[in-house]
Motif scaffolding. Structure first.
Motif, short mmCIF file in Angstrom:
data_model
loop_
_atom_site.label_atom_id
_atom_site.label_comp_id
_atom_site.label_asym_id
_atom_site.label_seq_id
_atom_site.Cartn_x
_atom_site.Cartn_y
_atom_site.Cartn_z
N PHE A 175 50.35 36.10 45.69
CA PHE A 175 50.50 37.43 46.26
C PHE A 175 51.83 38.05 45.86
O PHE A 175 51.90 39.22 45.49
CB PHE A 175 50.38 37.37 47.79
CG PHE A 175 50.59 38.71 48.43
CD1 PHE A 175 51.79 39.03 49.03
CD2 PHE A 175 49.59 39.66 48.40
CE1 PHE A 175 52.00 40.27 49.59
CE2 PHE A 175 49.79 40.91 48.96
CZ PHE A 175 51.00 41.21 49.56
N VAL A 176 52.90 37.28 45.90
CA VAL A 176 54.22 37.79 45.53
C VAL A 176 54.23 38.20 44.06
O VAL A 176 54.72 39.27 43.69
CB VAL A 176 55.33 36.75 45.83
CG1 VAL A 176 56.64 37.14 45.18
CG2 VAL A 176 55.51 36.60 47.33
N MET A 177 53.65 37.37 43.19
CA MET A 177 53.60 37.73 41.77
C MET A 177 52.77 38.99 41.56
O MET A 177 53.17 39.86 40.79
CB MET A 177 53.02 36.57 40.95
CG MET A 177 53.97 35.42 40.80
SD MET A 177 53.47 34.13 39.62
CE MET A 177 51.74 34.10 39.65
N ALA A 178 51.64 39.12 42.23
CA ALA A 178 50.79 40.31 42.06
C ALA A 178 51.49 41.55 42.59
O ALA A 178 51.44 42.61 41.99
CB ALA A 178 49.45 40.11 42.77
N ILE A 213 46.56 54.81 45.01
CA ILE A 213 45.20 54.60 44.53
C ILE A 213 44.32 54.26 45.73
O ILE A 213 44.65 53.38 46.53
CB ILE A 213 45.13 53.45 43.51
CG1 ILE A 213 45.99 53.76 42.30
CG2 ILE A 213 43.68 53.18 43.10
CD1 ILE A 213 46.09 52.62 41.30
N THR A 214 43.19 54.96 45.82
CA THR A 214 42.20 54.70 46.87
C THR A 214 41.08 53.84 46.30
O THR A 214 40.54 54.15 45.25
CB THR A 214 41.63 56.02 47.41
OG1 THR A 214 42.72 56.86 47.83
CG2 THR A 214 40.69 55.79 48.58
N ASP A 215 40.75 52.76 47.01
CA ASP A 215 39.65 51.85 46.66
C ASP A 215 39.80 51.26 45.25
O ASP A 215 38.93 51.42 44.40
CB ASP A 215 38.29 52.53 46.82
CG ASP A 215 37.99 52.88 48.26
OD1 ASP A 215 38.46 52.14 49.15
OD2 ASP A 215 37.31 53.89 48.49
N LEU A 216 40.89 50.56 45.02
CA LEU A 216 41.14 49.89 43.74
C LEU A 216 40.30 48.62 43.64
O LEU A 216 40.24 47.82 44.58
CB LEU A 216 42.62 49.52 43.60
CG LEU A 216 42.99 48.66 42.38
CD1 LEU A 216 42.76 49.44 41.09
CD2 LEU A 216 44.42 48.19 42.48
N HIS A 217 39.65 48.44 42.52
CA HIS A 217 38.97 47.18 42.16
C HIS A 217 39.46 46.81 40.77
O HIS A 217 39.19 47.52 39.80
CB HIS A 217 37.44 47.35 42.17
CG HIS A 217 36.73 46.10 41.80
ND1 HIS A 217 35.54 46.10 41.13
CD2 HIS A 217 37.03 44.78 41.99
CE1 HIS A 217 35.14 44.86 40.93
NE2 HIS A 217 36.03 44.04 41.45
N SER A 222 38.88 38.75 40.74
CA SER A 222 38.78 40.12 41.22
C SER A 222 39.74 40.37 42.37
O SER A 222 39.88 39.54 43.26
CB SER A 222 37.33 40.36 41.69
OG SER A 222 37.18 41.62 42.26
N ILE A 223 40.42 41.54 42.33
CA ILE A 223 41.31 41.95 43.41
C ILE A 223 40.86 43.33 43.88
O ILE A 223 40.66 44.24 43.06
CB ILE A 223 42.78 42.01 42.94
CG1 ILE A 223 43.27 40.62 42.56
CG2 ILE A 223 43.67 42.63 44.02
CD1 ILE A 223 44.66 40.59 41.95
N THR A 224 40.72 43.50 45.18
CA THR A 224 40.43 44.80 45.77
C THR A 224 41.48 45.10 46.82
O THR A 224 41.98 44.20 47.49
CB THR A 224 39.02 44.85 46.41
OG1 THR A 224 38.92 43.82 47.39
CG2 THR A 224 37.93 44.68 45.37
N PRO A 278 47.73 46.87 50.64
CA PRO A 278 47.20 46.58 51.98
C PRO A 278 45.71 46.21 51.92
O PRO A 278 44.95 46.78 51.15
CB PRO A 278 47.41 47.88 52.75
CG PRO A 278 47.63 48.93 51.72
CD PRO A 278 48.11 48.25 50.49
N GLY A 279 45.34 45.24 52.72
CA GLY A 279 43.95 44.81 52.75
C GLY A 279 43.51 44.12 51.47
O GLY A 279 42.32 44.10 51.16
#
Length: 184
Positions: free
Chosen positions: A31-34, A89-93, A108-110, A174-175
């Motif tokens: 998470f920190v790297m991302a 950005i709204t609703d990133l996939h 996959s990251i959302t 977030p999320g």
């Protein structure tokens, strides 16, 4: 006196506690790297493009430049470099398909709404439902950057981008949901 052999004991409780702690530390590191832009700039570079899909992007301080960069198939590929100072950005996939042991695995990251500052992205493909610029300027000149497009604001809707390089100075996800699955 005869020697009696004893067998060792295995504690499932200790194993599970240790395994859970290790996986938590790994998840925190990922998470920190991302969130710092490290995850996509380093390990995914050179193994094909990462796909970004989103419903809406609102950005400030937009610049588009022609560049050449490397992909997994060739060196010096012409690309478009998008730089955006601040964006939401709204609703990133975002996903990456990897060949692993004869199968395709999708990482996959959302997340939504994603806030990024200092985005630099090299892409070979972009498709969008609509793109709107405010005070757009296109400048052609001699030198290292013969063509540039700038705009104080940009709004992109319903987009799909194949990026070969991504970097962010700072990102809030977030999320965020990370999923790894076999897709074939």
């Amino acid at each position: 006196m005869p020697h009696v052999a004893t067998t060792g004991t295995f504690s499932w409780r200790r194993f599970l506690v240790t395994f859970a702690i290790s996986m938590t530390v790994l998840a925190i590191m990922l998470f920190v790297m991302a969130s710092q832009g490290i995850a996509l700039a380093a390990p995914l570079a050179g193994i094909g493009g990462v796909v970004l899909e989103f419903d809406r992007l609102e950005g400030q301080g937009f610049q588009l430049l022609p560049v050449t960069n490397d992909t997994d198939r060739a060196a010096g590929v012409p690309m478009a470099r998008a730089k955006i100072e601040r964006l939401v950005i709204t609703d990133l996939h975002m996903y990456k398909d990897l060949k692993v042991g004869g199968k395709t695995v999708r990482v996959s990251i959302t997340a939504s709404p994603v806030e990024i500052s200092g985005l630099v992205q090299d892409m070979t493909y972009q498709q969008a439902g609509s793109i709107a610029f405010t005070q757009q300027t296109v400048d052609e000149q001699r030198g290292a950057n013969p063509l540039s497009m700038t705009a104080p604001g940009v709004v992109i809707e319903d987009a799909r981008i194949i990026a070969h390089y991504l970097f962010q100075n700072k990102a809030k996800l977030p999320g965020m949901k990370l999923e790894v699955k076999v897709i074939d």
